[in-house]
Design an enzyme around this catalytic site. Structure first.
Site, mmCIF file in Angstrom:
data_model
loop_
_atom_site.group_PDB
_atom_site.id
_atom_site.type_symbol
_atom_site.label_atom_id
_atom_site.label_comp_id
_atom_site.label_asym_id
_atom_site.label_seq_id
_atom_site.Cartn_x
_atom_site.Cartn_y
_atom_site.Cartn_z
ATOM 1 N N CYS A 1 -15.491 -8.182 0.975
ATOM 2 C CA CYS A 1 -15.256 -6.829 0.484
ATOM 3 C C CYS A 1 -13.992 -6.811 -0.363
ATOM 4 O O CYS A 1 -13.061 -7.585 -0.133
ATOM 5 C CB CYS A 1 -15.115 -5.862 1.659
ATOM 6 S SG CYS A 1 -14.854 -4.129 1.181
ATOM 7 N N ASP B 1 -11.748 -4.678 -0.304
ATOM 8 C CA ASP B 1 -10.658 -4.033 0.434
ATOM 9 C C ASP B 1 -9.402 -4.910 0.423
ATOM 10 O O ASP B 1 -9.457 -6.094 0.739
ATOM 11 C CB ASP B 1 -11.106 -3.779 1.880
ATOM 12 C CG ASP B 1 -10.194 -2.825 2.627
ATOM 13 O OD1 ASP B 1 -8.990 -3.132 2.748
ATOM 14 O OD2 ASP B 1 -10.669 -1.777 3.100
ATOM 15 N N ARG C 1 -7.043 -5.133 2.351
ATOM 16 C CA ARG C 1 -6.590 -5.610 3.668
ATOM 17 C C ARG C 1 -7.330 -6.857 4.137
ATOM 18 O O ARG C 1 -7.040 -7.381 5.221
ATOM 19 C CB ARG C 1 -6.786 -4.499 4.710
ATOM 20 C CG ARG C 1 -6.029 -3.216 4.402
ATOM 21 C CD ARG C 1 -6.499 -2.077 5.284
ATOM 22 N NE ARG C 1 -7.909 -1.736 5.002
ATOM 23 C CZ ARG C 1 -8.596 -0.814 5.682
ATOM 24 N NH1 ARG C 1 -8.013 -0.168 6.682
ATOM 25 N NH2 ARG C 1 -9.866 -0.558 5.360
ATOM 26 N N HIS D 1 -15.980 -6.192 7.224
ATOM 27 C CA HIS D 1 -14.801 -5.885 8.045
ATOM 28 C C HIS D 1 -14.932 -4.499 8.655
ATOM 29 O O HIS D 1 -15.488 -3.580 8.047
ATOM 30 C CB HIS D 1 -13.519 -5.978 7.215
ATOM 31 C CG HIS D 1 -13.406 -4.926 6.152
ATOM 32 N ND1 HIS D 1 -12.699 -3.741 6.341
ATOM 33 C CD2 HIS D 1 -13.910 -4.853 4.903
ATOM 34 C CE1 HIS D 1 -12.771 -3.012 5.234
ATOM 35 N NE2 HIS D 1 -13.509 -3.662 4.351
#
Length: 207
Positions: A42, A44, A46, A98
């Protein structure tokens, strides 16, 4: 005024630390790359593949998009997949979702998300994700906490995208040619920093 100086300073510091520990750290990758794995994750911020796996430059070939989707008519994704398998000869593909995925959350609330516009690329992608998750969205459990339900949908998305990955032409071609290629689906836990394996498929299992 926004400036790139903080990032440049961190880059110089990182490069200096690497050279201090290993004088030839960067020279080893100058002549080409030989990654052992393709990481499909992903976008993302994080969930940085190299950081959470402790990988060094040259070890992972990475493709990231919203909600780690496998879309066979996406030339960007398919070109990365083909290049990794046919030219870089990776022996492992890791599809990683995630917990806390914003893309999966958006699929729950479409078309009520603030950025929704049926003519936008983002809306089209989230619509594709919602369609992939439709069986699981229909199986809502009223007694389930929202966080638990979202986590279950994240895992369901990994399984749904994995099912698409094993049917892609580059993967099937590699297995027909008896190439050494194993596929893994996993989820990253933001709270613990740990990866959890959900599914795997090898050439032998596909035969």
């Amino acid at each position: 005024m926004t400036t790139l100086k903080p990032l440049l300073a961190k880059n110089r510091s990182w490069a200096l630390q690497r050279r201090q520990r290993h004088p030839h750290y960067f020279q080893q990758n100058v002549d080409g790359q030989q990654p052992h794995s393709l990481w499909i994750g992903c976008s993302d911020s994080r969930v940085p593949a190299e950081v959470l796996t402790g990988a060094h430059p040259g070890e992972l070939f990475v493709h990231r998009n919203i909600a780690n989707m496998v879309v066979s008519n996406d030339d960007n994704f398919m070109s990365v997949l083909q290049y990794a398998i046919e030219y870089l000869k990776v022996s492992r593909i890791v599809l990683c979702g995630h917990y806390g995925c914003g893309g999966v959350q958006a699929a729950l609330t479409l078309p009520d998300i603030p950025l929704y516009d049926e003519n936008s690329a983002l809306a089209r992608r989230i619509t594709q994700l919602r369609e992939a998750l439709s069986p699981d969205l229909a199986a809502l459990n009223a007694q389930e906490k929202q966080s638990e339900h979202l986590n279950r949908l994240v895992e369901a998305n990994v399984l749904a995208q994995f099912a698409q990955l094993v049917k892609t032409s580059p993967v099937l071609k590699a297995w027909r040619e008896n190439s050494d290629l194993d596929l893994f689906g996993c989820v990253y836990d933001l709270y613990s920093g740990h990866l959890k394996e959900l599914i795997q498929q090898t050439e032998e299992a596909s035969a």
